[in-house]
Each structure stands twice: as structure tokens, then as C-alpha cells.
Scaffold this motif. Sequence first.
Motif, PDB file in Angstrom:
ATOM      1  N   ASP A   1      -7.619   1.491  -0.950  1.00 41.17           N
ATOM      2  CA  ASP A   1      -6.055   1.768  -1.614  1.00 41.17           C
ATOM      3  C   ASP A   1      -5.670   0.740  -2.260  1.00 41.17           C
ATOM      4  O   ASP A   1      -4.066   0.752  -3.039  1.00 41.17           O
ATOM      5  CB  ASP A   1      -5.065   2.598  -0.775  1.00 41.17           C
ATOM      6  CG  ASP A   1      -5.645   3.896  -0.356  1.00 41.17           C
ATOM      7  OD1 ASP A   1      -6.124   4.327  -0.525  1.00 41.17           O
ATOM      8  OD2 ASP A   1      -4.678   3.894   0.446  1.00 41.17           O
TER       9      ASP A   1
ATOM     10  N   ASP B   1       1.348  -3.524   0.598  1.00 44.98           N
ATOM     11  CA  ASP B   1       1.414  -4.997   1.305  1.00 44.98           C
ATOM     12  C   ASP B   1       0.477  -5.874   0.960  1.00 44.98           C
ATOM     13  O   ASP B   1       0.518  -7.460   0.550  1.00 44.98           O
ATOM     14  CB  ASP B   1       1.739  -5.393   2.841  1.00 44.98           C
ATOM     15  CG  ASP B   1       2.777  -4.422   3.057  1.00 44.98           C
ATOM     16  OD1 ASP B   1       3.567  -4.037   2.725  1.00 44.98           O
ATOM     17  OD2 ASP B   1       2.281  -4.174   4.522  1.00 44.98           O
TER      18      ASP B   1
ATOM     19  N   ASN C   1      -3.602  -7.898  10.393  1.00 43.15           N
ATOM     20  CA  ASN C   1      -2.485  -7.601   9.114  1.00 43.15           C
ATOM     21  C   ASN C   1      -2.757  -8.082   7.308  1.00 43.15           C
ATOM     22  O   ASN C   1      -3.625  -9.060   7.153  1.00 43.15           O
ATOM     23  CB  ASN C   1      -0.654  -8.263   9.049  1.00 43.15           C
ATOM     24  CG  ASN C   1       0.033  -7.651   8.361  1.00 43.15           C
ATOM     25  OD1 ASN C   1      -0.274  -7.763   6.769  1.00 43.15           O
ATOM     26  ND2 ASN C   1       1.349  -7.060   8.838  1.00 43.15           N
ATOM     27  N   LEU C   2      -3.223  -6.691   7.395  1.00 37.60           N
ATOM     28  CA  LEU C   2      -3.952  -6.375   5.571  1.00 37.60           C
ATOM     29  C   LEU C   2      -3.724  -7.473   4.683  1.00 37.60           C
ATOM     30  O   LEU C   2      -3.896  -8.541   3.662  1.00 37.60           O
ATOM     31  CB  LEU C   2      -4.225  -5.262   4.889  1.00 37.60           C
ATOM     32  CG  LEU C   2      -5.434  -5.193   4.447  1.00 37.60           C
ATOM     33  CD1 LEU C   2      -6.596  -4.757   5.042  1.00 37.60           C
ATOM     34  CD2 LEU C   2      -5.052  -3.003   4.121  1.00 37.60           C
TER      35      LEU C   2
ATOM     36  N   LYS D   1       9.450  -3.911   5.672  1.00 37.08           N
ATOM     37  CA  LYS D   1       8.117  -2.441   5.542  1.00 37.08           C
ATOM     38  C   LYS D   1       9.998  -1.366   5.526  1.00 37.08           C
ATOM     39  O   LYS D   1      10.377  -1.085   6.533  1.00 37.08           O
ATOM     40  CB  LYS D   1       7.426  -1.695   6.640  1.00 37.08           C
ATOM     41  CG  LYS D   1       6.395  -2.669   6.627  1.00 37.08           C
ATOM     42  CD  LYS D   1       5.631  -2.476   7.674  1.00 37.08           C
ATOM     43  CE  LYS D   1       5.218  -1.680   6.940  1.00 37.08           C
ATOM     44  NZ  LYS D   1       4.223  -1.395   5.792  1.00 37.08           N
TER      45      LYS D   1
ATOM     46  N   ALA E   1       0.945   4.090   9.222  1.00 34.62           N
ATOM     47  CA  ALA E   1      -0.349   5.202   9.841  1.00 34.62           C
ATOM     48  C   ALA E   1       0.533   6.084   8.958  1.00 34.62           C
ATOM     49  O   ALA E   1       0.472   7.618   9.772  1.00 34.62           O
ATOM     50  CB  ALA E   1      -0.642   4.570  11.005  1.00 34.62           C
ATOM     51  N   GLY E   2       0.848   6.592   8.380  1.00 33.01           N
ATOM     52  CA  GLY E   2       1.685   7.707   7.441  1.00 33.01           C
ATOM     53  C   GLY E   2       0.509   8.246   6.448  1.00 33.01           C
ATOM     54  O   GLY E   2       1.198   9.558   6.255  1.00 33.01           O
ATOM     55  N   GLY E   3      -0.952   7.549   5.889  1.00 34.33           N
ATOM     56  CA  GLY E   3      -1.187   8.466   4.967  1.00 34.33           C
ATOM     57  C   GLY E   3      -0.188   7.700   3.514  1.00 34.33           C
ATOM     58  O   GLY E   3      -0.961   8.624   2.807  1.00 34.33           O
ATOM     59  N   MET E   4       0.432   6.931   4.109  1.00 38.93           N
ATOM     60  CA  MET E   4       0.990   5.682   2.439  1.00 38.93           C
ATOM     61  C   MET E   4       0.071   4.823   2.375  1.00 38.93           C
ATOM     62  O   MET E   4       1.538   4.415   0.861  1.00 38.93           O
ATOM     63  CB  MET E   4       2.474   6.682   2.069  1.00 38.93           C
ATOM     64  CG  MET E   4       2.965   7.946   2.531  1.00 38.93           C
ATOM     65  SD  MET E   4       4.969   8.118   2.480  1.00 38.93           S
ATOM     66  CE  MET E   4       5.083   8.185   0.628  1.00 38.93           C
ATOM     67  N   ALA E   5      -0.299   4.561   2.951  1.00 45.83           N
ATOM     68  CA  ALA E   5      -1.070   3.420   2.309  1.00 45.83           C
ATOM     69  C   ALA E   5      -0.220   1.957   2.116  1.00 45.83           C
ATOM     70  O   ALA E   5      -0.117   1.180   1.835  1.00 45.83           O
ATOM     71  CB  ALA E   5      -1.632   3.211   1.402  1.00 45.83           C
TER      72      ALA E   5
ATOM     73  N   THR F   1      -5.961   6.529  10.612  1.00 44.00           N
ATOM     74  CA  THR F   1      -7.157   7.164   9.177  1.00 44.00           C
ATOM     75  C   THR F   1      -8.136   7.900   9.504  1.00 44.00           C
ATOM     76  O   THR F   1      -9.115   9.229   9.534  1.00 44.00           O
ATOM     77  CB  THR F   1      -6.816   6.456   7.834  1.00 44.00           C
ATOM     78  OG1 THR F   1      -5.516   6.067   7.899  1.00 44.00           O
ATOM     79  CG2 THR F   1      -8.048   6.646   6.609  1.00 44.00           C
TER      80      THR F   1
ATOM     81  N   GLY G   1      -0.282  -0.448   4.415  1.00 41.37           N
ATOM     82  CA  GLY G   1      -0.962  -1.917   4.664  1.00 41.37           C
ATOM     83  C   GLY G   1      -1.395  -2.438   3.653  1.00 41.37           C
ATOM     84  O   GLY G   1      -1.275  -3.771   2.872  1.00 41.37           O
TER      85      GLY G   1
END
Length: 312
Positions: A146, A115, A76-77, A101, A106-110, A187, A112
Amino acid sequence: MTSAALPPSASVTVRVPAKINLELLVGPPGADGYHPLATVFHAVNLFDEVTVTAAEEWGLSVSGPQSLGVPVDGTNLAAKAAQALAERAGVDEPVHIAIRKDIPVAGGMAGGSADAAATLVACDHLWGLGTTKQELEEIAGGLGSDVAFLLSGGTAMGSGRGEILAPVLARGTYHWVLALSEGGLSTPAVYAECDRLRGSVAVPDPVPTPEMMQALRSGDARALGAALQNDLQAAALSLMPALTDVIDAGLEFGAVGGIVSGSGPTVAFLCEDTESALDLAVALTASGAVQDVRRATGPAHGAHVIGGPRPG
Ligand code: ATP
């Protein structure tokens, strides 16, 4: 350096926004495989919350509406962020990281990266380190492209891999409707598809467009809607063709612009005001073209403490 021992219950909570890319221009991959970017990040008020608590051992848990598929181990990041700050500061004080959350995975909204940014701010407060913004940004740059932006939020230009930030003059508050899709897009897979679609066509180095800068200066939603641009959109649509119908539906229902967010599959629709955003959200939901819709406004503040001890 190790800070003074903390009572076991000491905790800090940080709220962190999601991002969309108003402009995402992608250059040809370099020898290291990474693509140079020219992007305009925009933080929106869709938030994750990260609480770090002093603990006997390192630990991590995830809850909330978007928790499915989020790793709870050292990959986990957020865990990587805490370890990176601890190593840099010479701290040996384990924490439990609790992530709530609301940002799609994995929605393209960064999500991870968000967080990770929140964890850096939370641990810095909990451990009483007073790390400078520049140092936090350096650590962030090593975690993902990001992460640095999500420390600051707002609207900003990103170059390099996205981690080199510069301010932009942006006026106004923008009203967004976010169309969420079932399942995410990887990504790396979207970048690979982008390269495949481009084939041997020569791609120039990415440079921010004057149209985007002018639109942001004007604060005019219609101008911004017309300037939205994402070089990864064709690749995301190629991997998830149903997104074409989503974009068509949103524009037909009155959005002044619509764009795949980052590597997708979330689609961000720009609306003229709160009322049109509400109308669009209702129409998209009724159409059945999307899994879920969320309304959001931007720009939003970056990672910030909302609870727990503050230094000083
Ligand atoms: P980006 O827009 O930065 O490319 P994304 O929004 O598409 O990213 P994320 O939600 O960041 O994607 O998740 C990508 C992957 O990273 C997930 O599938 C998951 O396996 C992993 N991951 C690691 N840490 C986290 C985290 N804290 N939250 C969500 N995913 C995480």
C-alpha cells in the motif's frame, strides 16, 4: 553520494492520509503465497504526521491518539523506509522519526504503510535528494503493497500485490463515516481465513468491475455505495462476528453503502452529504455498537510536506 551536513535542528514534517479500498478483489494465492489483487484505493482525510529531524543517532518515537501497539524499534515500517532510502541514495545522516498517529493501528487503513510513505517524502526533503516519483514508488513497492499508493493518494487502481498503480477517472467528493473497533485484525490472518472459507472452490483472477468504474465516473454516491465490494469482508466478519451488527446498524441509520476497509476491522460507511454523515456518526455513537467513529472525506492528497525546509 552524501548531501551537505545539516544543522542539528533541521526537520521536515509530512502529512499522510489513510486509505480505504472501494473495491478489493482477491485472486487465488500464487506459489509465493501472495494473493493477486485488483483494488481501487481511495485516500481519505484522516492523517498521520511524520517529522524527521537530523540527529546524532537513528531514533523513532510515536505519539497521538492511535499510538498504542505501534513498534518503536527497527521493525516500524517508517524506520525501514528511512533505511531503504538512505541505502539507495548512499546517505549516512541519521534522523529521529517522530510519528503522530491518528490512523487506527491494524485497522485495515494502511497506517503503517502511510507512515512509510510519509517518511520517504520527509527524508527525501531533509536530505535534499530530489528523488524522482518513480524511484520513490520503486522503494515503496519493496516496503509494502500500500506504500506506493499513499505517496500519491487520490483514487487509483492497484494490481499485482497492490503496488502497481493506474489512474482511474473519479469525480466528486465522498463523505465517509469510519466505525472503529476495539482491537485490530492481523492482515495475514484475514487472508488465511479467506483461503479457509474458499476451500477448494476455484477463484478467478481478479478483474476490476465495470460497475465500480462507472460509479466513479458518475460521481454519484448512491451508485458508488452499491458498487462497494471487498472479497476479504467475509473473512473479517468470520474472525470478528460483531462487525455484522456494525454494518447492519450503519445501513439502517441511512448510509448509502458500507464496507469493511481492507482487512478490517474498520468499517467505512458512505453517506450522501456532510449532513447525513454527521447524523450517521451521532446515531452510531449512540447505538454503542462501535468503539469510536470518525468522519472523513475523500479523495485526499498523498504524502505531502507541511513544514520544514524544502529543497531548491
Ligand atoms: P493494511 O491495511 O496495510 O493491511 P493495517 O492498517 O491493518 O494494514 P497497520 O496499522 O499498518 O495495519 O499495522 C499493522 C501492524 O504493523 C501493526 O500491528 C504493527 O505491529 C506494525 N507496524 C509497523 N510499523 C507501523 C506503523 N508505523 N504504524 C502502525 N503499525 C505499524
